[in-house]
Design a protein around this motif. Sequence first.
Motif, PDB file in Angstrom:
ATOM      1  N   ASP A 172       0.850  -1.189   0.000  1.00 22.18           N
ATOM      2  CA  ASP A 172       0.000   0.000   0.000  1.00 22.18           C
ATOM      3  C   ASP A 172       0.885   1.238   0.000  1.00 22.18           C
ATOM      4  N   VAL A 173       0.920   1.929  -1.111  1.00 22.66           N
ATOM      5  CA  VAL A 173       1.698   3.156  -1.230  1.00 22.66           C
ATOM      6  C   VAL A 173       0.828   4.210  -1.906  1.00 22.66           C
ATOM      7  N   ALA A 174       1.146   5.470  -1.640  1.00 22.85           N
ATOM      8  CA  ALA A 174       0.382   6.556  -2.245  1.00 22.85           C
ATOM      9  C   ALA A 174       0.666   6.656  -3.744  1.00 22.85           C
ATOM     10  N   TRP A 175       1.894   6.352  -4.128  1.00 21.39           N
ATOM     11  CA  TRP A 175       2.273   6.394  -5.545  1.00 21.39           C
ATOM     12  C   TRP A 175       3.305   5.314  -5.809  1.00 21.39           C
ATOM     13  N   VAL A 176       3.425   4.941  -7.056  1.00 17.73           N
ATOM     14  CA  VAL A 176       4.366   3.909  -7.463  1.00 17.73           C
ATOM     15  C   VAL A 176       5.288   4.500  -8.517  1.00 17.73           C
ATOM     16  N   SER A 177       6.587   4.260  -8.366  1.00 16.42           N
ATOM     17  CA  SER A 177       7.537   4.753  -9.364  1.00 16.42           C
ATOM     18  C   SER A 177       7.396   3.946 -10.652  1.00 16.42           C
ATOM     19  N   ALA A 178       7.927   4.494 -11.705  1.00 13.88           N
ATOM     20  CA  ALA A 178       7.832   3.826 -13.002  1.00 13.88           C
ATOM     21  C   ALA A 178       8.750   2.610 -13.048  1.00 13.88           C
ATOM     22  N   THR A 179       8.468   1.725 -13.973  1.00 12.35           N
ATOM     23  CA  THR A 179       9.306   0.551 -14.182  1.00 12.35           C
ATOM     24  C   THR A 179      10.683   0.999 -14.652  1.00 12.35           C
ATOM     25  N   ASN A 180      11.722   0.395 -14.078  1.00 13.54           N
ATOM     26  CA  ASN A 180      13.090   0.737 -14.457  1.00 13.54           C
ATOM     27  C   ASN A 180      13.652  -0.352 -15.351  1.00 13.54           C
ATOM     28  N   LEU A 181      13.888  -0.031 -16.600  1.00 11.44           N
ATOM     29  CA  LEU A 181      14.494  -0.977 -17.529  1.00 11.44           C
ATOM     30  C   LEU A 181      15.885  -0.544 -17.963  1.00 11.44           C
ATOM     31  N   ARG A 182      16.433   0.491 -17.347  1.00 11.74           N
ATOM     32  CA  ARG A 182      17.797   0.943 -17.624  1.00 11.74           C
ATOM     33  C   ARG A 182      18.725   0.397 -16.551  1.00 11.74           C
ATOM     34  N   PRO A 183      19.731  -0.356 -16.937  1.00  5.28           N
ATOM     35  CA  PRO A 183      20.643  -0.918 -15.936  1.00  5.28           C
ATOM     36  C   PRO A 183      21.342   0.161 -15.110  1.00  5.28           C
ATOM     37  N   LEU A 184      21.386  -0.060 -13.813  1.00  2.07           N
ATOM     38  CA  LEU A 184      22.052   0.757 -12.803  1.00  2.07           C
ATOM     39  C   LEU A 184      21.385   2.111 -12.554  1.00  2.07           C
ATOM     40  N   GLU A 185      20.287   2.412 -13.210  1.00  4.52           N
ATOM     41  CA  GLU A 185      19.595   3.689 -13.001  1.00  4.52           C
ATOM     42  C   GLU A 185      18.924   3.728 -11.627  1.00  4.52           C
ATOM     43  N   GLY A 186      18.290   2.642 -11.220  1.00  2.00           N
ATOM     44  CA  GLY A 186      17.648   2.595  -9.911  1.00  2.00           C
ATOM     45  C   GLY A 186      18.643   2.649  -8.768  1.00  2.00           C
ATOM     46  N   ILE A 187      19.782   2.015  -8.945  1.00  2.00           N
ATOM     47  CA  ILE A 187      20.819   2.046  -7.909  1.00  2.00           C
ATOM     48  C   ILE A 187      21.351   3.469  -7.761  1.00  2.00           C
TER      49      ILE A 187
END
Length: 191
Positions: free
Chosen positions: A39-54
């Motif tokens: 349960d979250v107020a918003w969800v981040s977008a899907t990350n398909l770029r390597p190392l971008e989320g890190i």
Amino acid sequence: MQRQGSGDDSVAVPLRAAGVVLLAAHLALVAWTSLRPVDVAWVSATNLRPLEGIRADFELGWWQGARRVVQDLLMLAPLGFLLPLIGGRLRASWFFSLVRCTAAGALVSMWIGLLQTYVPGQVVDIDSLLLNSLGVLLAHLAVVPWARSALRRRRAAGAQEVVPVAEEAQGPTPTIAGVGFAPWGEALRRP
């Protein structure tokens, strides 16, 4: 013909059975932690770029980034030593064993990512797949070569303790003179 995993170069059946139970328990825990709705107020977008989320996590703070990296490295790491344990081979090629385990870890991670698309609040992240696979690889390198050599040494020490029965105590194997491949062969010959 022997079955694969049986013979002198295999791990004992109780140890393999324990590996199956531990693997099932670990995968159930992984499914429970990564596939339950959040349960979250918003969800981040899907990350398909390597190392971008890190990179984004480290921008939030060193502790946040390090926690995420360690968490993703450890999530599937037990697969690195449980899968070879279940396979049960003591004399397997270390390279192919490493490749098989890492590929299996990547496939499990991909399945988790695929299933997360159906769970509310969960987001697919390519960095998790990369770190999960790296965790499996590192766990395999850290545990499996050492464990296989220890089990081989233990088996060799156990084999040396076995006292072979001397042939002299039993006597020579009796042979019958004049008996060939088929004793009735003489009767079946044509003149």
